[in-house]
Structure formats: C-alpha cells, structure tokens
Design an enzyme around this catalytic site. Structure first.
Site, mmCIF file in Angstrom:
data_model
loop_
_atom_site.group_PDB
_atom_site.id
_atom_site.type_symbol
_atom_site.label_atom_id
_atom_site.label_comp_id
_atom_site.label_asym_id
_atom_site.label_seq_id
_atom_site.Cartn_x
_atom_site.Cartn_y
_atom_site.Cartn_z
ATOM 1 N N GLY A 152 118.556 13.325 49.018
ATOM 2 C CA GLY A 152 117.578 12.611 49.842
ATOM 3 C C GLY A 152 118.341 11.988 51.004
ATOM 4 N N GLY B 149 117.065 10.548 53.591
ATOM 5 C CA GLY B 149 116.155 9.656 54.325
ATOM 6 C C GLY B 149 116.813 8.306 54.537
ATOM 7 N N VAL C 64 117.148 5.441 52.643
ATOM 8 C CA VAL C 64 118.054 4.899 51.621
ATOM 9 C C VAL C 64 119.282 5.803 51.469
ATOM 10 C CG1 VAL C 64 118.332 4.235 49.201
ATOM 11 C CG2 VAL C 64 116.159 3.802 50.347
ATOM 12 N N GLY C 65 119.044 7.119 51.407
ATOM 13 C CA GLY C 65 120.139 8.062 51.168
ATOM 14 C C GLY C 65 121.180 8.037 52.281
ATOM 15 N N ARG D 150 104.106 6.558 49.107
ATOM 16 C CA ARG D 150 102.649 6.706 48.966
ATOM 17 C C ARG D 150 101.983 6.798 50.341
ATOM 18 N NH1 ARG D 150 99.896 2.936 44.487
ATOM 19 N NH2 ARG D 150 97.828 2.828 45.381
ATOM 20 N N ASN E 227 106.413 12.886 42.681
ATOM 21 C CA ASN E 227 107.823 12.503 42.564
ATOM 22 C C ASN E 227 108.441 12.980 41.251
ATOM 23 O OD1 ASN E 227 107.974 11.515 45.103
ATOM 24 N ND2 ASN E 227 107.990 9.355 44.555
ATOM 25 N N VAL F 262 117.322 6.187 42.217
ATOM 26 C CA VAL F 262 116.756 5.170 43.114
ATOM 27 C C VAL F 262 115.262 5.431 43.364
ATOM 28 C CG1 VAL F 262 116.953 4.080 45.408
ATOM 29 C CG2 VAL F 262 119.010 4.867 44.250
ATOM 30 N N HIS G 71 110.944 -2.467 37.527
ATOM 31 C CA HIS G 71 111.014 -2.651 38.972
ATOM 32 C C HIS G 71 109.593 -2.695 39.509
ATOM 33 C CE1 HIS G 71 112.631 -2.618 42.920
ATOM 34 N NE2 HIS G 71 112.219 -1.417 43.230
HETATM 35 N N1 LIG Z 1 114.755 1.498 43.231
HETATM 36 C C1 LIG Z 1 114.583 0.735 44.289
HETATM 37 O O1 LIG Z 1 114.802 -0.464 44.234
HETATM 38 C C2 LIG Z 1 114.129 1.353 45.575
HETATM 39 C C3 LIG Z 1 114.280 0.669 46.792
HETATM 40 C C4 LIG Z 1 113.920 1.305 47.968
HETATM 41 C C5 LIG Z 1 113.398 2.593 47.937
HETATM 42 N N2 LIG Z 1 113.210 3.218 46.754
HETATM 43 C C6 LIG Z 1 112.683 4.579 46.654
HETATM 44 O O2 LIG Z 1 113.694 5.480 47.102
HETATM 45 C C7 LIG Z 1 113.084 6.659 47.605
HETATM 46 C C8 LIG Z 1 113.645 6.952 48.987
HETATM 47 O O3 LIG Z 1 113.239 5.974 49.923
HETATM 48 P P1 LIG Z 1 113.527 6.196 51.479
HETATM 49 O O4 LIG Z 1 113.093 4.974 52.182
HETATM 50 O O5 LIG Z 1 114.895 6.738 51.675
HETATM 51 O O6 LIG Z 1 112.465 7.372 51.795
HETATM 52 P P2 LIG Z 1 112.579 8.472 52.926
HETATM 53 O O7 LIG Z 1 111.225 9.086 53.047
HETATM 54 O O8 LIG Z 1 113.226 7.909 54.142
HETATM 55 O O9 LIG Z 1 113.583 9.562 52.314
HETATM 56 C C9 LIG Z 1 113.278 10.393 51.239
HETATM 57 C C10 LIG Z 1 113.949 11.732 51.505
HETATM 58 O O10 LIG Z 1 113.792 12.563 50.349
HETATM 59 C C11 LIG Z 1 113.705 13.892 50.829
HETATM 60 N N3 LIG Z 1 113.177 14.782 49.797
HETATM 61 C C12 LIG Z 1 111.896 14.960 49.388
HETATM 62 N N4 LIG Z 1 111.848 15.908 48.422
HETATM 63 C C13 LIG Z 1 113.111 16.317 48.217
HETATM 64 C C14 LIG Z 1 113.712 17.267 47.340
HETATM 65 N N5 LIG Z 1 112.981 17.983 46.476
HETATM 66 N N6 LIG Z 1 115.034 17.440 47.413
HETATM 67 C C15 LIG Z 1 115.809 16.737 48.277
HETATM 68 N N7 LIG Z 1 115.302 15.832 49.130
HETATM 69 C C16 LIG Z 1 113.975 15.626 49.089
HETATM 70 C C17 LIG Z 1 112.806 13.774 52.052
HETATM 71 O O11 LIG Z 1 112.894 14.908 52.886
HETATM 72 C C18 LIG Z 1 113.361 12.487 52.682
HETATM 73 O O12 LIG Z 1 114.366 12.778 53.649
HETATM 74 C C19 LIG Z 1 111.574 6.395 47.566
HETATM 75 O O13 LIG Z 1 111.035 6.941 46.377
HETATM 76 C C20 LIG Z 1 111.490 4.882 47.541
HETATM 77 O O14 LIG Z 1 110.277 4.429 46.988
HETATM 78 C C21 LIG Z 1 113.582 2.627 45.581
#
Ligand SMILES: NC(=O)c1ccc[n+]([C@@H]2O[C@H](COP(=O)([O-])OP(=O)(O)OC[C@H]3O[C@@H](n4cnc5c(N)ncnc54)[C@H](O)[C@@H]3O)[C@@H](O)[C@H]2O)c1
Length: 310
Positions: free
Chosen positions: A9, A11, A13-14, A82, A95, A118, A175
């Site tokens: 990922g 995006g 966070v990644g 969402r 997801n 995450v 969470h």
């Molecule tokens: N655990 C926590 O405390 C916490 C905190 C923040 C965000 N999150 C979660 O982390 C996740 C990422 O958040 P974000 O802000 O980076 O979102 P984001 O939309 O910026 O990034 C998500 C990325 O995942 C990629 N993706 C989708 N399907 C995929 C697959 N099959 N293989 C590889 N990549 C794929 C998308 O192309 C996108 O680039 C979300 O589910 C968010 O809810 C969790």
C-alpha cells in the site's frame, strides 16, 4: 546485508512509513501497490531525497511481489477507505478480499516475515492476515495502540504544558470508539495523571483520544490521519528489527489473557526479534476490566459480521 522491510500500500500511510523507515536507516524498503507506477514513482522520489536527508537506505517500488522476497517485516496498509453510500459491511468485505490477496502474496515470498497490519477495520484485518498466512500468533501484530496512546500522550503534554517525551500513556482494547485509555497507567515522569489533573479534564482528554481519528477525518474532509499512524508502525518495526524489546500496546491474538480468547485485542506486549515475545498482564480495576471486555465484545461483533459474509 541490510534488513529488508516491505510496505504494502503506497498510499498516505504506506509512503510515509517508507519515508520514516528510510530516514531512520532501519532497512532497505520495497513499496508495493496495485496502481501501476505509484510505488515506483514514490520510491524513486524518496531515493532522491536520500542525499539531502543523509541516509543510505535503498528503496524500490513494484506492483508484484518477487522483489519482496525474504523481507523480515511486512507492513500492510493496503485497502480502501469508506466511500459515500458504502456500508461498513461493504468496506469489511472489500478490505477482507484485499487483505487475503496481499497476505497470500506476502507469505509466498517471505514465509518467515513478521506482519504488522495497519489496514482497517484493524482488529478484523488482523484475523484475516493470521488465517490467510497460517503464521503463529507472535508474527501477526496490529498497529493501533501505539497510535491511540501517542494521541493521548500528545493531549496530556499539551494540557500540562510539559514535554511529550516525559509523558507515557496506555490505551488498550479494540481500535474504535470502545478503546480503553487508562489514566491510572498514564504518567508524567512516573507520576500518574490522576494526581496531576482534575477528573473532568482527564475525561475530556480520554474522550478526545477516543475520537482522535474522526477529528482528523473531519478536518481533512478526504482521507484520514497518516503521519502518526506511520510513526506507530515504524516504532513497532524498529523494536523488532533492533530487538529492543520495547513494551508497546499492540493488537495481538489473545488466548485467555485478560479473560479474552480467540480475538485480536490491544494489550501491552514486548516486541523483539521474534515479534510478540510476551503479553504483559496488568491487574485492572473492575471498571477498567469491564471497559476492556466491552471493547472485546465490539471486536467479536465485527468478526461475526465478517464470518457471516463467508
Ligand atoms: N490502524 C490504524 O490505526 C490506522 C490508522 C490510519 C489508517 N489506517 C488504515 O490504513 C489503510 C491505509 O490508509 P491510507 O490513508 O494510506 O489510505 P490510502 O488510500 O492513501 O492508501 C491505500 C493504498 O492501498 C492501495 N491498495 C488497494 N488495494 C491494494 C492491493 N490489493 N494491493 C496493494 N495495494 C493496494 C491503494 O492503491 C492505495 O494506494 C486504510 O485501511 C486506513 O483505514 C489504519
């Protein structure tokens, strides 16, 4: 040879996690995403910051998993957020599918990796990652407690006008809205905050911690928090890579600890080279234990909803 960490990922966070890992020179990093060009472009951009930021971590991006082979840690942030009109169950179903696909690819190339999950809904996604990987429970760890505790710490430091470095805090549970911040175990240089502020201020900070994620979503309008979540995942990775044995609140699979079985719930654990090396059982007051049980019940509800979809 450097350690290798894969971040799935690319995006918000990644990519931020990849940046922090590189700047701390913790590992070489492979960034994976389904969108063609994005992980390649972001890793190239991050590589070109290296001479200025003064690190020698190597970064590479890909849409397939060959280059992730033999990663020590895989941080999974893939998923969708969402969208308007989408139910919680729709999000859960989408997801889950993404987590299954990602985990099966990760495991194929890095059978000995430690997974840091995450993606949301976090507690449910940890179950999917454990089921799909077949990994033992010490190698599947969810990131939530470090973030939720960091939020509580930031609010306490702001309230008491002290350095964040002097503040420690503990947030347990799932969470979500039912998370359990524990003021008794939240301290400023060892002094519990229950001795430093009146109950109504503590309640206000606890409430703000519980809704900390929503507060940021409300301000950003699109997307959710990512700087602090990335920091949380990287602190966990660092403790594992350096075998530091930090005690951090993490989402782990419980088998009787705290009277909870068969669920991923946030509790304090020791993180070292083997992943979760110990689950710390602290003695809770009845009202704290009740709050943790309510939070575990909410996790179970999510899991039951997911099982019904199968
Ligand atoms: N655990 C926590 O405390 C916490 C905190 C923040 C965000 N999150 C979660 O982390 C996740 C990422 O958040 P974000 O802000 O980076 O979102 P984001 O939309 O910026 O990034 C998500 C990325 O995942 C990629 N993706 C989708 N399907 C995929 C697959 N099959 N293989 C590889 N990549 C794929 C998308 O192309 C996108 O680039 C979300 O589910 C968010 O809810 C969790």
């Amino acid at each position: 040879m450097n350690s290798k960490v894969t971040v799935v990922g690319a995006g918000n966070v990644g990519a931020t996690a990849a940046q922090r890992l590189a700047e701390k020179e913790l590992a070489d990093i492979v960034l994976i995403d389904v969108v063609a060009g994005v992980p390649q472009g972001k890793s190239l951009d991050l590589s070109q910051a290296a001479p200025v930021e003064k690190h020698d971590s190597r970064l590479a991006g890909a849409n397939t998993y060959e280059s992730t082979a033999d990663s020590e840690i895989v941080i999974i942030t893939a998923g969708i957020t969402r969208k308007p009109g989408m139910s919680r169950d729709d999000l859960l179903a989408t997801n889950r599918k993404i987590m299954q696909d990602v985990t099966s690819q990760v495991v194929k190339y890095s059978p000995k990796a430690i997974l840091i999950v995450v993606s949301n809904p976090l507690d449910a996604m940890c179950h999917v990652a454990m089921e799909e990987s077949g990994f033992p429970k010490n190698r599947v760890i969810g990131m939530a407690g470090v973030l939720d505790s960091a939020r509580f710490r930031a609010f306490i430091a702001e309230e008491l006008k002290v350095s964040v470095e002097s503040v420690h805090a503990l947030v347990l549970g799932g969470h979500g809205d039912t998370m359990v911040p524990l003021p008794r175990f939240s301290t400023v240089s060892g002094v519990p905050i229950t001795e430093l502020m009146p109950p109504d201020r503590i309640d206000a900070l606890v409430k703000r911690t519980r809704t900390g994620g929503a507060e940021i979503v409300g301000l950003l309008k699109t997307g959710s928090a990512y700087y602090a979540p990335a920091s949380g995942a990287v602190e966990m990775a660092e403790s594992i890579l350096k075998d530091k044995k930090k005690i951090l609140p993490c989402t782990v699979y419980l088998e009787g600890e705290y009277g909870i079985s068969g669920l991923f719930v946030g509790v304090p654990v020791k993180l070292g080279k083997d992943g979760v090396e110990q689950i710390l059982q602290i003695k809770l007051l009845p009202e704290e234990a009740n709050a943790l049980n309510r939070s575990a019940a909410a996790v179970k509800e999510l899991l039951d909803a997911m099982k019904k979809m199968a």
